[in-house]
Scaffold this motif. Structure first.
Motif, PDB file in Angstrom:
ATOM      1  N   ASP A 235      -4.875 -15.315  39.255  1.00 59.00           N
ATOM      2  CA  ASP A 235      -4.913 -15.169  37.807  1.00 59.00           C
ATOM      3  C   ASP A 235      -3.614 -14.631  37.198  1.00 59.00           C
ATOM      4  O   ASP A 235      -3.194 -15.120  36.141  1.00 59.00           O
ATOM      5  CB  ASP A 235      -6.078 -14.260  37.407  1.00 59.00           C
ATOM      6  N   VAL A 238      -1.295 -17.545  36.781  1.00 53.35           N
ATOM      7  CA  VAL A 238      -1.777 -18.450  35.735  1.00 53.35           C
ATOM      8  C   VAL A 238      -1.506 -17.857  34.351  1.00 53.35           C
ATOM      9  O   VAL A 238      -1.077 -18.562  33.430  1.00 53.35           O
ATOM     10  CB  VAL A 238      -3.286 -18.727  35.913  1.00 53.35           C
ATOM     11  N   GLU A 239      -1.728 -16.553  34.210  1.00 52.54           N
ATOM     12  CA  GLU A 239      -1.476 -15.901  32.928  1.00 52.54           C
ATOM     13  C   GLU A 239       0.004 -15.943  32.569  1.00 52.54           C
ATOM     14  O   GLU A 239       0.369 -16.161  31.411  1.00 52.54           O
ATOM     15  CB  GLU A 239      -1.960 -14.453  32.992  1.00 52.54           C
ATOM     16  N   GLU A 241       2.165 -18.193  33.576  1.00 49.33           N
ATOM     17  CA  GLU A 241       2.492 -19.579  33.257  1.00 49.33           C
ATOM     18  C   GLU A 241       2.079 -19.911  31.817  1.00 49.33           C
ATOM     19  O   GLU A 241       2.820 -20.552  31.062  1.00 49.33           O
ATOM     20  CB  GLU A 241       1.804 -20.519  34.245  1.00 49.33           C
ATOM     21  N   GLN A 242       0.875 -19.479  31.450  1.00 49.39           N
ATOM     22  CA  GLN A 242       0.409 -19.746  30.092  1.00 49.39           C
ATOM     23  C   GLN A 242       1.257 -18.995  29.071  1.00 49.39           C
ATOM     24  O   GLN A 242       1.532 -19.514  27.973  1.00 49.39           O
ATOM     25  CB  GLN A 242      -1.061 -19.331  29.950  1.00 49.39           C
ATOM     26  N   ARG A 304      -2.850 -25.881  31.384  1.00 49.31           N
ATOM     27  CA  ARG A 304      -2.623 -25.260  32.685  1.00 49.31           C
ATOM     28  C   ARG A 304      -2.691 -26.266  33.815  1.00 49.31           C
ATOM     29  O   ARG A 304      -1.964 -26.194  34.786  1.00 49.31           O
ATOM     30  CB  ARG A 304      -3.664 -24.162  32.918  1.00 49.31           C
ATOM     31  N   ASP A 305      -3.600 -27.207  33.699  1.00 49.62           N
ATOM     32  CA  ASP A 305      -3.765 -28.178  34.786  1.00 49.62           C
ATOM     33  C   ASP A 305      -2.570 -29.107  34.899  1.00 49.62           C
ATOM     34  O   ASP A 305      -2.328 -29.698  35.949  1.00 49.62           O
ATOM     35  CB  ASP A 305      -5.034 -29.001  34.566  1.00 49.62           C
ATOM     36  N   TRP A 307       0.630 -28.207  34.288  1.00 47.72           N
ATOM     37  CA  TRP A 307       1.846 -27.411  34.305  1.00 47.72           C
ATOM     38  C   TRP A 307       2.909 -28.048  35.191  1.00 47.72           C
ATOM     39  O   TRP A 307       2.689 -28.369  36.326  1.00 47.72           O
ATOM     40  CB  TRP A 307       1.515 -26.018  34.827  1.00 47.72           C
TER      41      TRP A 307
END
Length: 346
Positions: A235, A238-239, A241-242, A304-305, A307
């Motif tokens: 996570d 992912v955070e 990256e977002q 996200r998917d 990226w």
């Protein structure tokens, strides 16, 4: 920025004498009286005696540990923190087990492993473990061990300020990094030269950092790359990256808005120069009419998917808009980052 980061990492891991030739003028704020003091041999000895006694050990074990500490300090074979830990494990085999686990598998440290020990012993163990984690770039794991410590709590206060400052610097916690590194440099003449030089580099590097700047985005990308190199893909990654997507999206949107405003101003100027009633200024102040809706299409870099998998034409367009007025190394960093993440996805 990349050169500075590489140099800092090399010093953290190798710990050879610094070969940096740069010299920074000391800030006036660093010349004030230091808020902390270096620990001498007497302080280390006192802390050891107090810690082992509070731990409830018998006199024989304490005597053996104190003897080991005296030998280490007399021979100069270890710095104060290492001397404390190496002598403590003579009387505390459970502490030795915890430290060995961290050495063998630093990425699986989990919750604080030193809660079973009294504060004096626990604080030194936390600093020792935090230092080991920083040296292998596990900054997220090191911070929980280091953040609650104070220089007065430990036998190596300079190491606490340096390693914790390095953590904050790497994680882009600007204010915290400046606080620790500035405090460290209050004792610049007394701390190891490698600490002073590297702290000056980190301080000079992070002070100009501005929120939502391209510099910050590039640093966030480097942090994601570090986490992926270390096998971190949960996570927090992912955070991050977002967060990068959102900041790039915001930057592109702002630039598009500025471009649209410039076009509207040019159109108005051209219309005003064609004569007729439009060329005459308004006699009274009032709200001018306009036909533009003022809406801006939001540039989407992908969810996200997706990226790192933008179509080449769209990615190139976004990069050009972001970096057209900036040094080329920023653009290269962003392109390399997208390529790396695209490779990770595949």
């Amino acid at each position: 920025m990349k050169r500075i980061a590489t140099h800092v990492a090399a010093l953290l891991v190798a710990w050879t004498s610094s070969s940096v030739s740069l010299a920074f003028a000391a800030d006036d704020s660093l010349q004030q009286e230091a808020e902390w003091a270096m620990a001498d041999d007497a302080r280390v000895t006192e802390a050891m005696q107090l810690g082992l006694t509070e731990q409830g050990l018998d006199a024989t074990k304490i005597e053996a540990a104190m003897g080991a500490l005296g030998q280490l300090m007399q021979a100069g074979q270890a710095d104060p923190l290492d001397a404390f830990i190496r002598a403590s494990v003579v009387a505390l085999p459970k502490l030795a087990e915890k430290l060995q686990q961290i050495e063998q598998s630093p990425s699986s440290i989990g919750d604080d492993p030193f809660l079973a020990f009294v504060p004096t012993v626990r604080d030194q163990a936390r600093l020792w473990a935090g230092r080991a984690l920083v040296r292998v770039r596990l900054f997220d794991e090191a911070i929980p061990l280091l953040q609650s410590l104070e220089p007065i709590d430990v036998v190596a206060p300079a190491e606490l300020l340096f390693y914790r400052g390095a953590c904050y610097h790497a994680l882009l916690k600007k204010d915290e990094a400046i606080d620790d590194l500035s405090a460290l440099l209050q004792r610049k003449a007394e701390i190891p030269q490698r600490f002073a030089r590297t702290a000056e580099l980190m301080l000079a590097d992070i002070q100009p950092l501005k929120e939502d700047s391209l510099d910050e985005i590039a640093r966030l990308m480097n942090d994601v790359s570090r986490r992926l190199d270390l096998g971190r893909a949960g996570d927090p990654v992912v955070e991050r990256e977002q967060q990068i997507i959102d900041k790039l999206d915001q930057m592109i949107e702002k630039m598009e808005e500025q471009q649209k405003q410039q076009q509207q101003q040019m159109q108005q100027a051209q219309s005003g120069g064609q004569g007729g009633s439009q060329s005459k200024p308004m006699e009274d102040s009032q709200i001018a009419g306009g036909s533009g809706p003022g809406d801006v299409d939001r540039k989407k870099l992908g969810d996200r998917d997706g990226w790192g998998n933008l179509p080449p034409a769209q990615r190139q367009e976004a990069l050009q808009k972001i970096s057209q007025d900036l040094p080329t190394h920023y653009r290269e960093a962003i392109e390399a980052y997208f390529r790396k993440l695209a490779t990770e996805k595949r």
